[in-house]
Design an enzyme around this catalytic site. Structure first.
Site, PDB file in Angstrom:
ATOM      1  N   ASN A 163       4.046  -5.328   5.796  1.00 15.84           N
ATOM      2  CA  ASN A 163       2.866  -6.052   6.298  1.00 15.84           C
ATOM      3  C   ASN A 163       3.253  -7.340   7.023  1.00 15.84           C
ATOM      4  OD1 ASN A 163       0.822  -4.254   5.423  1.00 15.84           O
ATOM      5  ND2 ASN A 163       1.009  -5.024   3.333  1.00 15.84           N
ATOM      6  N   HIS A 192       0.240   5.159   6.974  1.00 18.76           N
ATOM      7  CA  HIS A 192       0.399   5.538   5.572  1.00 18.76           C
ATOM      8  C   HIS A 192       0.679   7.033   5.428  1.00 18.76           C
ATOM      9  CE1 HIS A 192      -1.998   1.772   5.384  1.00 18.76           C
ATOM     10  NE2 HIS A 192      -1.196   1.533   4.356  1.00 18.76           N
ATOM     11  N   ASP A 247      -4.380   6.889  10.237  1.00 20.01           N
ATOM     12  CA  ASP A 247      -3.996   5.570  10.752  1.00 20.01           C
ATOM     13  C   ASP A 247      -2.578   5.547  11.309  1.00 20.01           C
ATOM     14  OD1 ASP A 247      -2.398   5.602   8.479  1.00 20.01           O
ATOM     15  OD2 ASP A 247      -3.556   4.108   7.392  1.00 20.01           O
ATOM     16  N   SER A 301       0.807  -1.224   0.000  1.00 20.72           N
ATOM     17  CA  SER A 301       0.000   0.000   0.000  1.00 20.72           C
ATOM     18  C   SER A 301       0.838   1.272   0.000  1.00 20.72           C
ATOM     19  CB  SER A 301      -0.939   0.003   1.209  1.00 20.72           C
ATOM     20  OG  SER A 301      -0.202  -0.139   2.419  1.00 20.72           O
ATOM     21  N   GLY A 341      -2.075  -4.245   1.069  1.00 31.15           N
ATOM     22  CA  GLY A 341      -2.190  -5.475   1.836  1.00 31.15           C
ATOM     23  C   GLY A 341      -1.208  -6.560   1.441  1.00 31.15           C
TER      24      GLY A 341
END
Length: 235
Positions: A128, A214, A211, A63, A100
């Protein structure tokens, strides 16, 4: 006797003289045309020689590369393309980021990406894995498999590995082993390393989205700079 071109000639010689000058004049015109044609070709050569086929830079990641939460034009691969275009360099950036994506997912997806020519391959995966607590050895194994596959398909490819780090809440030992794994992979494979993709962005609230993971548009500008410092040496 008649005077022709400053010389007195009889009738038959006069005719021969006129024909001779006519032929010489025609040859001169042809030589001029040939000279002009060659000149035009020479003038065109530098312009044609200056045209280079654009080489391909593939950003293969998750991402962060895909530009989650921002406009695609604000993601760091697009900003790198802007920099390349401003310098008129013959390179085309392809954003192959997938939100993801883990290293295992990237390993499964890599053959599909390699159907297109690749000159520079920027590998940005592992974040991730770290957030999910996947064993570092497994992450390193998957990244190695991706590097091997890229080189198998394109032996002359140049590879850049984007280093990643995980938050301290994953445990000190895990975080340290995770960071070192990227350094070891880069050294063992003789590839260029971006020490930490999110340098001066990770953990800084005003450079990230809500979040806290990012980057926002301003953060992506800094990330693009982190990438460019390593990438520019390969262009």
């Amino acid at each position: 006797m008649k005077k022709f071109n400053g010389i007195y000639m009889s009738g038959k010689y006069l005719i021969v003289g006129i024909l001779l000058l006519s032929v010489l004049g025609s040859c001169g015109n042809n030589e001029d045309k040939t000279s002009n044609s060659n000149k035009q070709k020479r003038e065109q050569l530098p312009r044609e020689a200056g045209k280079e086929k654009a080489k391909t830079i593939v950003f293969f990641g998750n991402s962060l590369t895909a530009g989650y939460g921002v406009d695609p034009s604000e993601a760091f691969p697009a900003l790198v393309q802007e920099k390349i275009d401003s310098l008129e360099l013959p390179y085309k950036v392809i954003n192959s980021g997938l939100s993801g994506e883990t290293t295992a997912g990237g390993k499964s997806r890599i053959d599909w990406i390699l159907r297109q020519p690749v000159d520079i391959f920027v590998l940005e995966l592992g974040g991730n894995d770290g957030l999910r607590g996947i064993p570092v050895a497994e992450t390193a194994k998957n990244l190695q498999a991706i590097i091997d596959r890229v080189r198998e398909k394109y032996p002359n490819v140049k590879i850049i590995l984007a280093g990643m780090q995980v938050p301290p809440n994953m445990g000190r030992n895990y975080a340290s082993a995770f960071r070192v794994a990227f350094q070891q992979l880069a050294a063992n494979n003789h590839v260029d390393l971006i020490p930490f993709l999110l340098e001066n962005v990770g953990g800084i609230s005003h450079l990230n989205q809500a979040d806290g993971i990012h980057p926002n548009p301003q953060g992506h500008k800094i990330v693009a700079g982190n990438v460019w410092r390593v990438l520019q040496g390969l262009l």
